[in-house]
Design an enzyme around this catalytic site. Structure first.
Site, short mmCIF file in Angstrom:
data_model
loop_
_atom_site.label_atom_id
_atom_site.label_comp_id
_atom_site.label_asym_id
_atom_site.label_seq_id
_atom_site.Cartn_x
_atom_site.Cartn_y
_atom_site.Cartn_z
N ASP A 52 26.24 -2.60 -9.13
CA ASP A 52 25.91 -1.33 -9.40
C ASP A 52 25.14 -1.27 -10.75
O ASP A 52 25.63 -2.11 -11.68
CB ASP A 52 27.14 -0.52 -9.43
CG ASP A 52 26.94 0.81 -10.12
OD1 ASP A 52 26.16 1.61 -9.18
OD2 ASP A 52 27.37 1.13 -11.05
N GLU B 83 21.21 -3.76 -7.97
CA GLU B 83 20.69 -2.47 -8.08
C GLU B 83 19.97 -2.42 -9.35
O GLU B 83 20.37 -2.18 -10.42
CB GLU B 83 21.60 -1.29 -8.16
CG GLU B 83 21.13 0.05 -8.00
CD GLU B 83 22.06 1.10 -8.17
OE1 GLU B 83 21.91 2.47 -7.66
OE2 GLU B 83 23.16 0.88 -8.89
#
Length: 709
Positions: A342, A379
């Site tokens: 993330d 990401e």
């Protein structure tokens, strides 16, 4: 410290960090550079308000900055925590409070009392009665029965992003109350995943997180508020004993592996649930605040590149090691197959927030021998504007391709100037990734993910509807590139519903046939809706849960997705074995672009239709794909062989047709008698033709100028 005793004991060892069960007891080791004293607390039961024993670890039991002790007579299942002494001086970045009960940063399991209170951890007062605690785990006692990570080829990987709780929590799941929303519940639904054909589940965060980190009256559902990087989230376990979540998680991994499905974890190493200065003291803040977090020049303030109040100091040597140790633990002891990071670009920042050209933590992860062969997905952006899609460091990292999401959405809205970008995304985003000389699967292709509209809502809403989140609809992204097909939200008009299903199929076809590594989201294969909520992080209810009645209601979409995936899994892995790059693959390919007229693609800003022909060398098959997001139908010429003969084209997919004609089994594709094909408005068509002797190739190879996007 209150209650401390000086019972005879061995001094223990600084290594390994955390609580390690050994013969005769448990070794405890904790890092803190600026602490002046540490107290180990032992609890008999999760809801106890006071420890049954407390053991002071003084400077005499300190090696370098490691505080350690050995406690005989205890073992796996022992509940414990720490209190840490030191100066309270926020201006210097120091936030010690010996009244606070703290989790072990290396704790392998966490227990949460029934009266856990996040607010109590925000005050200066003692919170022993309402705090989370760590649990001693002995990983060696579990029987894996020969299981190990699968290491499936990337070329045949299809990711299904899912939420452990949301996948089975809905009453329509048919599971008992005990199993719904748990690791064990997910095991019960493995046959569904097998039938769909996916090869990897990418689970939203399963590290222990604080469910109370949410607006008043709501809960943190997604789990992007971690507090323990080694512990599986207790709320997803059907077992209530202290060690239950660890074993139940491993049961789930083992069962998925037996079904040939990999387990990828969405991991959050960019921030913690302790938030900014007013946030709770649960672990890191009270143990060694300036080591674990990036602080502003005003040391009382936290740098916030995550949008969540703080930023983990990932390139600090201590934090770097913790991150790598965590990943190694999940691979070695929990048999996880990969990780999606993330806001991974935050890990490229140094302790002052500057972006490093070669971030140590990212190279540590990539080059670690234990993690070799593990799937690593980034990401490649953060909440402070750093966007690294196409420029993320390393040789092994694959990237969530946000450009694919945005440009494919724009194309199927028939936006002006979208055709060139769409063409490039379909063939692996060569314009983004060619300079890195990487494999085609570097690009993780997706149109939807947990963050934003579901696929159903992408074609049903033009505005977000996040009122139930309690922030007056201000939260969530505003750039949706969605189109509601003529009505906002649910409609009884059959024509609009039919168009929405067609658009869903268009997106699925593009995602699953494009070059790259495809990902779809839990429920998109049955048009799961969140009623227009594009930021459902705090919605632990019907808004987010998988409604299993949709499998029957939208069986046509489910069938369509399953047949697409079935064919995708037959894709050759030869290029992966030979380590061909995307550039090499494209340069070697026999392919051509077209408009409605053969070999005449229109790359102009006002163009809204495109066709693409390619040879599948191993199968001696030609594939001709027609993309017509235009609001008008168009007649497309069909390619002929190199010797001028018409080919025997067969129709595999036409998203404008009703099921079961929208997609058929590859081998049963019906013959097209005409030499042209009418592509209806807002449709995708895929035709196939045999090239048995390799002579029936398209009449035109790529032209460097005219025929490239």
């Amino acid at each position: 410290m209150e209650g401390a005793i000086s019972a005879p004991r061995r001094i223990g060892s600084s290594s390994p960090l955390g609580a390690t069960a050994v013969d005769g007891g448990v070794n405890f080791s904790l890092f803190s550079r600026t602490a002046t004293g540490v107290e180990l607390l032992l609890f008999d039961r999760v809801d106890d308000s006071r420890p049954s024993r407390s053991i002071r670890i003084g400077p005499d039991a300190r090696t370098y900055h490691y505080w350690h002790t050995f406690v005989p007579g205890i073992g796996a299942g022992q509940i414990y925590a720490y209190r840490v002494e030191g100066p309270w001086n926020p201006a210097a970045g120091l936030r010690f409070n010996p009244r606070k009960v703290l989790l072990d940063p290396y704790g392998r399991a966490v227990v949460v009392p029934r009266n856990y209170n996040r607010e109590a951890a925000c005050t200066p007062e003692d919170n022993a009665a309402t705090s989370m605690k760590s649990v001693v785990v002995d990983p060696s006692t579990y029987s894996w029965e020969g299981d190990s990570p699968l290491q499936l080829p990337a070329a045949r990987t299809i990711i299904y992003e899912a939420h452990v709780r949301g996948f089975t929590r809905h009453p329509s799941s048919g599971l008992s109350d005990t199993l719904r929303g748990t690791y064990a519940g997910l095991i019960q639904k493995i046959p569904y995943l097998q039938q769909l054909g996916i090869t990897a589940v990418e689970l939203l965060p399963v590290f222990q997180f604080d469910a109370q980190d949410a607006p008043p009256g709501l809960v943190n559902y997604w789990g992007y508020q971690p507090i323990s990087f080694f512990s599986p989230h207790r709320g997803y376990s059907s077992r209530r004993d202290p060690l239950g979540p660890v074993d139940e998680f491993r049961d789930m991994v083992k069962a998925l592996h037996r079904a040939g499905i990999e387990v990828i974890l969405d991991v959050v190493f960019n921030h913690t649930t302790e938030g900014g200065a007013p946030g709770p003291t649960l672990s890191f803040r009270g143990i060694d605040n300036p080591t674990y977090y990036i602080l502003e020049q005003d040391r009382s303030r936290y740098a916030d590149y995550s949008g969540c109040g703080n930023t983990l100091n990932a390139n600090n040597p201590i934090v770097r090691r913790m991150i790598v140790d965590s990943l190694r633990y999940w691979v070695q002891q929990m048999h996880v197959d990969g990780f999606r990071f993330d806001l991974a670009s935050i890990l490229a920042r140094d302790s002052s927030g500057q972006v490093l050209p070669n971030p140590p933590v990212l190279w540590d992860i990539e080059s670690d021998p234990v993690l070799a062969g593990t799937k690593l997905f980034a990401e490649a952006w953060d909440a402070a504007g750093l966007y690294q899609v196409g420029t993320f460091v390393g040789d092994s990292w694959k990237e969530w391709n946000g450009h694919f999401r945005d440009d494919v959405r724009s194309f199927f809205r028939a936006e002006k100037g979208s055709i060139r970008k769409f063409a490039d995304r379909f063939v692996g985003s060569h314009q983004i990734y060619a300079h890195k000389e990487r494999e085609p699967e570097q690009s993780v292709n997706f149109v939807t993910c947990h963050d934003g509209f579901t696929l159903n809502d992408l074609v049903s809403y033009e505005q977000k509807h996040n009122e139930s989140n309690g922030e007056q609809n201000r939260d969530g992204a505003n750039d949706h590139r969605s189109w509601n097909c003529g009505a906002e939200g649910p409609t009884a008009k059959p024509a609009i519903e039919k168009l929405r299903s067609r658009q869903v199929k268009n997106f699925l076809t593009t995602t699953l046939l494009s070059l790259g590594l495809p990902m779809i989201v839990m429920g998109d294969e049955v048009r799961r809706t969140q009623n227009g909520n594009n930021n459902a992080y705090c919605q632990d209810n019907d808004t987010s849960w998988f409604d299993w009645s949709l499998v029957q209601k939208h069986s046509d979409i489910h069938r369509f997705a399953s047949l697409l995936i079935e064919r995708r899994l037959l894709r050759s892995v030869e290029h992966e074995r030979r380590r061909l790059t995307l550039s090499q693959l494209i340069n070697q390919a026999q392919k051509s672009w077209h408009g409605p007229t053969l070999n005449q693609p229109d790359w102009g800003d006002d163009s809204h239709s495109l066709a693409f022909t390619a040879m599948l060398q191993n199968e001696k098959l030609l594939v001709h794909a027609i993309f017509n997001p235009h609001w008008e139908s168009h007649v497309f010429e069909m390619p002929i062989s190199s010797n001028g003969q018409h080919l025997a084209w067969r129709r595999w997919i036409d998203t404008s047709l009703d099921s079961p004609n929208d997609i058929v089994n590859w081998e049963a594709a019906p013959l097209i008698s005409s030499h042209s094909y009418l592509a209806e408005a807002r449709s995708v068509v895929v035709l196939i033709a045999s090239s048995r002797h390799g002579t029936d190739t398209p009449t035109n190879k790529d032209r460097e100028v005219d025929d490239s996007p």
